[in-house]
Design a protein around this motif. Structure first.
Motif, short mmCIF file in Angstrom:
data_model
loop_
_atom_site.label_atom_id
_atom_site.label_comp_id
_atom_site.label_asym_id
_atom_site.label_seq_id
_atom_site.Cartn_x
_atom_site.Cartn_y
_atom_site.Cartn_z
N VAL A 100 43.28 38.12 40.42
CA VAL A 100 44.27 37.33 41.01
C VAL A 100 44.37 35.97 40.38
CG1 VAL A 100 44.97 36.62 43.32
CG2 VAL A 100 43.81 38.95 43.06
N ALA A 101 43.48 35.25 40.16
CA ALA A 101 43.37 34.14 39.65
C ALA A 101 44.08 34.04 38.13
CB ALA A 101 41.73 33.41 39.49
N CYS A 102 43.70 35.02 37.43
CA CYS A 102 44.51 35.27 36.01
C CYS A 102 46.03 35.32 36.35
CB CYS A 102 43.81 36.26 35.24
SG CYS A 102 42.33 36.02 34.77
N VAL A 103 46.56 36.08 37.06
CA VAL A 103 47.77 36.37 37.43
C VAL A 103 48.45 34.91 38.16
CG1 VAL A 103 49.31 37.45 38.89
CG2 VAL A 103 47.49 38.80 37.90
N LEU A 104 47.80 34.31 38.99
CA LEU A 104 48.36 33.10 39.46
C LEU A 104 48.40 32.13 38.35
CD1 LEU A 104 46.26 32.61 42.62
CD2 LEU A 104 48.62 33.27 42.53
N TRP A 105 47.50 32.06 37.43
CA TRP A 105 47.51 31.17 36.34
C TRP A 105 48.84 31.47 35.29
CZ3 TRP A 105 46.65 26.69 34.93
CH2 TRP A 105 46.74 26.10 33.76
N ASN A 106 48.88 32.85 35.07
CA ASN A 106 50.25 33.17 34.39
C ASN A 106 51.39 32.81 35.07
OD1 ASN A 106 49.07 34.39 31.88
ND2 ASN A 106 48.58 36.34 33.12
N CYS A 107 51.64 33.04 36.20
CA CYS A 107 52.66 32.88 37.12
C CYS A 107 52.91 31.07 36.88
CB CYS A 107 52.48 32.86 38.52
SG CYS A 107 52.68 34.99 38.99
N VAL A 108 52.01 30.12 36.99
CA VAL A 108 52.11 28.90 36.90
C VAL A 108 52.79 28.48 35.69
CG1 VAL A 108 51.04 26.65 36.55
CG2 VAL A 108 50.42 28.13 38.55
N ARG A 109 52.22 29.15 34.45
CA ARG A 109 52.67 29.00 33.02
C ARG A 109 53.72 29.57 32.70
NH1 ARG A 109 48.32 26.45 29.39
NH2 ARG A 109 49.49 27.75 27.95
N GLY A 110 54.12 30.67 33.30
CA GLY A 110 55.33 31.52 32.91
C GLY A 110 55.11 32.56 31.67
N GLU A 111 53.83 32.83 31.77
CA GLU A 111 53.45 33.83 30.59
C GLU A 111 52.82 35.11 31.35
OE1 GLU A 111 49.85 31.86 29.14
OE2 GLU A 111 51.13 30.33 27.90
N ALA A 112 52.44 36.22 30.24
CA ALA A 112 52.37 37.40 30.59
C ALA A 112 50.92 38.00 30.14
CB ALA A 112 53.40 38.40 30.81
N TRP A 113 49.97 37.12 29.70
CA TRP A 113 48.76 37.33 29.25
C TRP A 113 47.85 38.21 30.14
CZ3 TRP A 113 43.62 35.71 29.89
CH2 TRP A 113 42.71 36.19 28.79
N PHE A 114 47.41 39.40 29.55
CA PHE A 114 46.78 40.35 30.37
C PHE A 114 45.41 40.29 29.90
CE2 PHE A 114 45.10 44.35 32.17
CZ PHE A 114 45.95 44.54 33.37
N PRO A 115 44.45 39.90 30.67
CA PRO A 115 42.83 39.41 30.36
C PRO A 115 42.32 40.75 29.78
CG PRO A 115 43.31 38.89 32.72
CD PRO A 115 44.51 39.68 32.22
N MET A 116 41.74 40.49 28.50
CA MET A 116 40.89 41.57 27.82
C MET A 116 41.86 42.60 26.93
SD MET A 116 37.74 42.09 30.25
CE MET A 116 36.94 43.33 29.02
N LEU A 117 43.10 42.57 27.29
CA LEU A 117 44.06 43.52 26.51
C LEU A 117 44.92 42.82 25.63
CD1 LEU A 117 44.86 45.98 29.58
CD2 LEU A 117 43.09 46.09 27.63
N ASP A 118 45.54 41.58 25.94
CA ASP A 118 46.38 40.77 25.20
C ASP A 118 45.71 40.11 24.28
OD1 ASP A 118 48.77 42.45 25.97
OD2 ASP A 118 49.01 40.83 27.80
N ARG A 119 46.16 39.82 22.93
CA ARG A 119 45.53 38.77 22.28
C ARG A 119 46.09 37.42 22.47
NH1 ARG A 119 43.59 40.25 16.57
NH2 ARG A 119 44.13 42.54 16.42
#
Length: 120
Positions: A100-119
């Protein structure tokens, strides 16, 4: 648009067909709303927020970022409710608070980085 036959059915395979399918899946996810199952990235509300972030990344339509942010905030509230109910958090990336924290961070940054799957 190209198509191919699979057991007698014609399936569209061109980019426009994929885009339409992805948008329809995103709409279905949004209409379903936050999941009662919980906030997790793996199979919960945060995972749905991540799906909207991926649509934002692909189409650059502000609607998807807004929806991702709304779902992520709901997931954050689910985390707090679970902590209050159980007296502790869940310390896991996929099924706990870290996702959830990773998704919140992505929302703040406007990114879509998926932990451990995206480089990066």
């Amino acid at each position: 648009m190209r198509s191919r036959s699979v057991t007698g059915c014609q399936l569209a395979t061109g980019p426009a067909a994929w885009d339409a399918l992805l948008r329809a899946a995103g709409e279905t996810t949004w209409i379903a709303g936050p999941l009662a199952k919980g906030p997790s990235l793996c199979h919960g509300t945060a995972g749905n927020a991540m799906a909207c972030l991926k649509l934002w990344q692909r189409f650059a339509e502000p609607l998807w970022l807004e929806r991702a942010r709304r779902l992520a905030m709901h997931a954050a509230a689910q985390v707090e409710q679970a902590r209050a109910r159980h007296g502790q958090g869940r310390h896991s990336l996929w099924t706990g608070d870290l996702g959830v924290a990773c998704v919140l961070w992505n929302c703040v940054r406007g990114e879509a980085w998926f932990p451990m799957l995206d480089r990066r």
